[in-house]
Design a protein around this motif. Structure first.
Motif, mmCIF file in Angstrom:
data_model
loop_
_atom_site.group_PDB
_atom_site.id
_atom_site.type_symbol
_atom_site.label_atom_id
_atom_site.label_comp_id
_atom_site.label_asym_id
_atom_site.label_seq_id
_atom_site.Cartn_x
_atom_site.Cartn_y
_atom_site.Cartn_z
ATOM 1 N N LEU A 17 -26.480 -14.509 -29.834
ATOM 2 C CA LEU A 17 -25.732 -13.247 -29.821
ATOM 3 C C LEU A 17 -26.672 -12.055 -29.981
ATOM 4 O O LEU A 17 -26.521 -11.032 -29.306
ATOM 5 N N PHE A 18 -27.651 -12.202 -30.889
ATOM 6 C CA PHE A 18 -28.620 -11.129 -31.129
ATOM 7 C C PHE A 18 -29.368 -10.790 -29.842
ATOM 8 O O PHE A 18 -29.468 -9.614 -29.458
ATOM 9 N N LEU A 19 -29.873 -11.821 -29.159
ATOM 10 C CA LEU A 19 -30.646 -11.565 -27.935
ATOM 11 C C LEU A 19 -29.777 -10.922 -26.856
ATOM 12 O O LEU A 19 -30.201 -9.979 -26.180
ATOM 13 N N ALA A 20 -28.550 -11.428 -26.707
ATOM 14 C CA ALA A 20 -27.656 -10.875 -25.695
ATOM 15 C C ALA A 20 -27.331 -9.408 -25.995
ATOM 16 O O ALA A 20 -27.341 -8.558 -25.094
ATOM 17 N N ALA A 21 -27.069 -9.129 -27.270
ATOM 18 C CA ALA A 21 -26.737 -7.752 -27.646
ATOM 19 C C ALA A 21 -27.945 -6.831 -27.483
ATOM 20 O O ALA A 21 -27.811 -5.674 -27.050
ATOM 21 N N LEU A 22 -29.142 -7.342 -27.822
ATOM 22 C CA LEU A 22 -30.357 -6.521 -27.695
ATOM 23 C C LEU A 22 -30.642 -6.199 -26.229
ATOM 24 O O LEU A 22 -30.983 -5.053 -25.899
ATOM 25 N N VAL A 23 -30.492 -7.189 -25.371
ATOM 26 C CA VAL A 23 -30.695 -6.947 -23.933
ATOM 27 C C VAL A 23 -29.646 -5.958 -23.426
ATOM 28 O O VAL A 23 -29.959 -5.020 -22.681
ATOM 29 N N GLY A 24 -28.393 -6.145 -23.876
ATOM 30 C CA GLY A 24 -27.326 -5.218 -23.484
ATOM 31 C C GLY A 24 -27.625 -3.806 -23.945
ATOM 32 O O GLY A 24 -27.442 -2.838 -23.189
ATOM 33 N N GLN A 25 -28.100 -3.692 -25.190
ATOM 34 C CA GLN A 25 -28.451 -2.360 -25.709
ATOM 35 C C GLN A 25 -29.560 -1.732 -24.886
ATOM 36 O O GLN A 25 -29.518 -0.536 -24.570
ATOM 37 N N SER A 26 -30.570 -2.530 -24.523
ATOM 38 C CA SER A 26 -31.699 -1.981 -23.764
ATOM 39 C C SER A 26 -31.257 -1.520 -22.376
ATOM 40 O O SER A 26 -31.703 -0.472 -21.897
ATOM 41 N N LEU A 27 -30.377 -2.285 -21.742
ATOM 42 C CA LEU A 27 -29.927 -1.919 -20.388
ATOM 43 C C LEU A 27 -29.040 -0.676 -20.410
ATOM 44 O O LEU A 27 -29.224 0.253 -19.617
ATOM 45 N N THR A 28 -28.091 -0.651 -21.343
ATOM 46 C CA THR A 28 -27.206 0.511 -21.412
ATOM 47 C C THR A 28 -27.951 1.742 -21.935
ATOM 48 O O THR A 28 -27.691 2.865 -21.497
ATOM 49 N N GLY A 29 -28.902 1.502 -22.848
ATOM 50 C CA GLY A 29 -29.701 2.609 -23.359
ATOM 51 C C GLY A 29 -30.564 3.223 -22.267
ATOM 52 O O GLY A 29 -30.692 4.445 -22.176
ATOM 53 N N MET A 30 -31.158 2.354 -21.429
ATOM 54 C CA MET A 30 -31.984 2.863 -20.330
ATOM 55 C C MET A 30 -31.124 3.650 -19.339
ATOM 56 O O MET A 30 -31.540 4.709 -18.848
ATOM 57 N N ALA A 31 -29.912 3.153 -19.058
ATOM 58 C CA ALA A 31 -29.027 3.848 -18.123
ATOM 59 C C ALA A 31 -28.672 5.241 -18.651
ATOM 60 O O ALA A 31 -28.702 6.231 -17.904
ATOM 61 N N GLU A 32 -28.358 5.302 -19.939
ATOM 62 C CA GLU A 32 -28.008 6.596 -20.536
ATOM 63 C C GLU A 32 -29.216 7.531 -20.545
ATOM 64 O O GLU A 32 -29.104 8.713 -20.207
ATOM 65 N N PHE A 33 -30.375 6.983 -20.925
ATOM 66 C CA PHE A 33 -31.595 7.796 -20.984
ATOM 67 C C PHE A 33 -31.934 8.359 -19.606
ATOM 68 O O PHE A 33 -32.195 9.553 -19.454
ATOM 69 N N ASN A 34 -31.901 7.483 -18.600
ATOM 70 C CA ASN A 34 -32.276 7.922 -17.254
ATOM 71 C C ASN A 34 -31.247 8.877 -16.657
ATOM 72 O O ASN A 34 -31.592 9.772 -15.882
ATOM 73 N N SER A 35 -29.986 8.709 -17.044
ATOM 74 C CA SER A 35 -28.954 9.630 -16.583
ATOM 75 C C SER A 35 -29.257 11.045 -17.070
ATOM 76 O O SER A 35 -29.151 12.025 -16.321
ATOM 77 N N GLN A 36 -29.679 11.130 -18.334
ATOM 78 C CA GLN A 36 -30.035 12.435 -18.897
ATOM 79 C C GLN A 36 -31.297 12.985 -18.246
ATOM 80 O O GLN A 36 -31.399 14.187 -17.965
ATOM 81 N N GLN A 37 -32.262 12.089 -17.989
ATOM 82 C CA GLN A 37 -33.501 12.530 -17.345
ATOM 83 C C GLN A 37 -33.223 13.104 -15.952
ATOM 84 O O GLN A 37 -33.790 14.122 -15.567
ATOM 85 N N ILE A 38 -32.343 12.431 -15.201
ATOM 86 C CA ILE A 38 -32.008 12.906 -13.850
ATOM 87 C C ILE A 38 -31.314 14.268 -13.937
ATOM 88 O O ILE A 38 -31.608 15.190 -13.173
ATOM 89 N N ALA A 39 -30.412 14.403 -14.909
ATOM 90 C CA ALA A 39 -29.721 15.685 -15.084
ATOM 91 C C ALA A 39 -30.704 16.797 -15.425
ATOM 92 O O ALA A 39 -30.506 17.954 -15.043
ATOM 93 N N ASP A 40 -31.781 16.431 -16.142
ATOM 94 C CA ASP A 40 -32.802 17.418 -16.518
ATOM 95 C C ASP A 40 -33.917 17.529 -15.476
ATOM 96 O O ASP A 40 -34.923 18.219 -15.718
ATOM 97 N N HIS A 41 -33.773 16.811 -14.355
ATOM 98 C CA HIS A 41 -34.779 16.792 -13.288
ATOM 99 C C HIS A 41 -36.120 16.279 -13.792
ATOM 100 O O HIS A 41 -37.185 16.739 -13.375
ATOM 101 N N MET A 42 -36.061 15.323 -14.726
ATOM 102 C CA MET A 42 -37.287 14.747 -15.292
ATOM 103 C C MET A 42 -37.510 13.352 -14.716
ATOM 104 O O MET A 42 -36.616 12.761 -14.098
ATOM 105 N N ALA A 43 -38.716 12.814 -14.969
ATOM 106 C CA ALA A 43 -39.051 11.477 -14.471
ATOM 107 C C ALA A 43 -38.226 10.419 -15.212
ATOM 108 O O ALA A 43 -38.029 10.520 -16.429
ATOM 109 N N THR A 44 -37.749 9.427 -14.485
ATOM 110 C CA THR A 44 -37.009 8.324 -15.113
ATOM 111 C C THR A 44 -37.990 7.237 -15.555
ATOM 112 O O THR A 44 -39.146 7.231 -15.156
ATOM 113 N N LEU A 45 -37.515 6.327 -16.405
ATOM 114 C CA LEU A 45 -38.346 5.234 -16.904
ATOM 115 C C LEU A 45 -37.867 3.916 -16.304
ATOM 116 O O LEU A 45 -36.656 3.723 -16.122
ATOM 117 N N ASN A 46 -38.820 3.001 -16.023
ATOM 118 C CA ASN A 46 -38.396 1.653 -15.647
ATOM 119 C C ASN A 46 -38.113 0.856 -16.915
ATOM 120 O O ASN A 46 -38.319 1.343 -18.037
#
Lengths: 224, 105
Positions: A17-46
């Motif tokens: 459960l821990f690993l699944a939740a951590l991977v889920g957090q990383s994927l959703t966190g990256m999506a949110e982070f990159n969404s903000q970066q795109i809105a700010d016209h900044m570079a996204t992260l892989n």
């Protein structure tokens, strides 16, 4: 293999459960982070860049430290503090470190007792407090990681707002650090406190965290 | 990112407005055009930017950085095309963000 899984199901279940939740957090966190970066016209992260970023690290560490603090406090507080009727509490006459006979240490150690329980001096003391010590070390390490990663994440925000970055010690005095810390602590303390009280009156058949279904509400330190 | 700041000031000091504007962040470039009412390459050279020399210290966190040089504090950020100058000609204001001659609007 099946026997191994059956005998270790609890730890395997929660680790998965821990690993699944951590991977889920990383994927959703990256999506949110990159969404903000795109809105700010900044570079996204892989993905690799995001999971090694301070933003991800501080989000993970702030939750880890609060969880380990919760268990550290529960382990240590239940040595001395009692709760009448709770299966999480010892019997009302057992507050404290208890006798060597009750704890099966030194000359009261049994054949199967761990070696350091039979030993004297430092080794017995260290082993007698090892659970709390390890929980405490992981708590402090996670809290330190939250501070270090939080400094970098906070400073990134500061610079984007044309403000000066702060030092590590300066960050520890910010409302950002303490808000991240306390918002986690309050939820952990509420969960533990309500578990101690609700388990007086409520039951979960078959769970060692509950009293037997038919046990009286007043019975203390009885696990199902 | 030090090289971006150095190249920006080298272009500005050499009166090469086009090269300096190419190193500005898109929003900052638009702000220059909007404030000056003329192309960025001309509008930027109208600004009195106080920096001299190379950045003495740089603080970088993630995709944001601050370069301190003689007479100026410059803010830069990483964009898809690389590091770009976000704000330049910046003066510290106690308890508030820096006030900059050029910054995103």
């Amino acid at each position: 293999m099946r026997t191994f899984v059956k005998h270790n199901g609890l730890s395997l279940f929660f680790f998965a459960l821990f690993l699944a939740a951590l991977v889920g957090q990383s994927l959703t966190g990256m999506a949110e982070f990159n969404s903000q970066q795109i809105a700010d016209h900044m570079a996204t992260l892989n993905y690799g860049q995001y999971v090694t970023s301070s933003d991800f690290a501080v989000d993970v560490a702030e939750n880890w430290q609060s969880e380990y603090l919760q268990f550290l406090l529960y382990i240590v507080a239940t040595v001395w503090l009692l709760q009448r009727g709770s299966p999480e509490s010892k019997s009302l006459d057992q507050a404290g470190l208890e006798s060597d006979r009750e704890q099966k240490v030194g000359r009261y150690a049994e054949a199967g007792s761990p070696g350091w329980a039979k030993a004297a001096g430092f080794r017995r003391f260290a082993f007698s407090t090892s659970l709390g010590l390890v929980m405490g070390v992981v708590f402090l390490g996670s809290w330190l990681a939250q501070g270090v990663a939080g400094t970098a994440s906070f400073n990134q925000q500061q610079l984007s707002q044309l403000e000066n970055p702060v030092s590590f010690w300066g960050y520890l005095a910010t409302s950002d650090f303490w808000n991240r810390t306390l918002q986690n602590w309050q939820s952990e303390f509420l969960a533990v406190g309500s578990m101690a009280v609700l388990s007086i009156y409520l039951r979960q058949r078959g769970s060692p965290e509950s009293k037997p279904v038919g046990a009286p509400h007043e019975s203390t330190g009885v696990e199902g | 990112m030090e090289s971006v700041v150095s190249r920006f000031y080298a272009a500005y000091d050499g009166h090469d407005g086009s090269a300096a504007c190419a190193l500005l962040a898109p929003a900052s470039r638009r702000a220059v055009v909007s404030a000056a009412g003329k192309p960025c390459s001309a509008g930027l050279l109208d600004e009195k930017l106080p920096g001299t020399g190379r950045p003495a210290t740089v603080s970088a966190y993630g995709d944001q950085a601050q370069a301190r040089m003689n007479g100026d504090t410059v803010f830069v950020a990483k964009f898809p095309g690389g590091w770009r100058v976000v704000a330049v000609g910046c003066t510290p204001i106690a308890g508030k963000p820096y006030q900059c001659e050029v910054e995103a609007g």
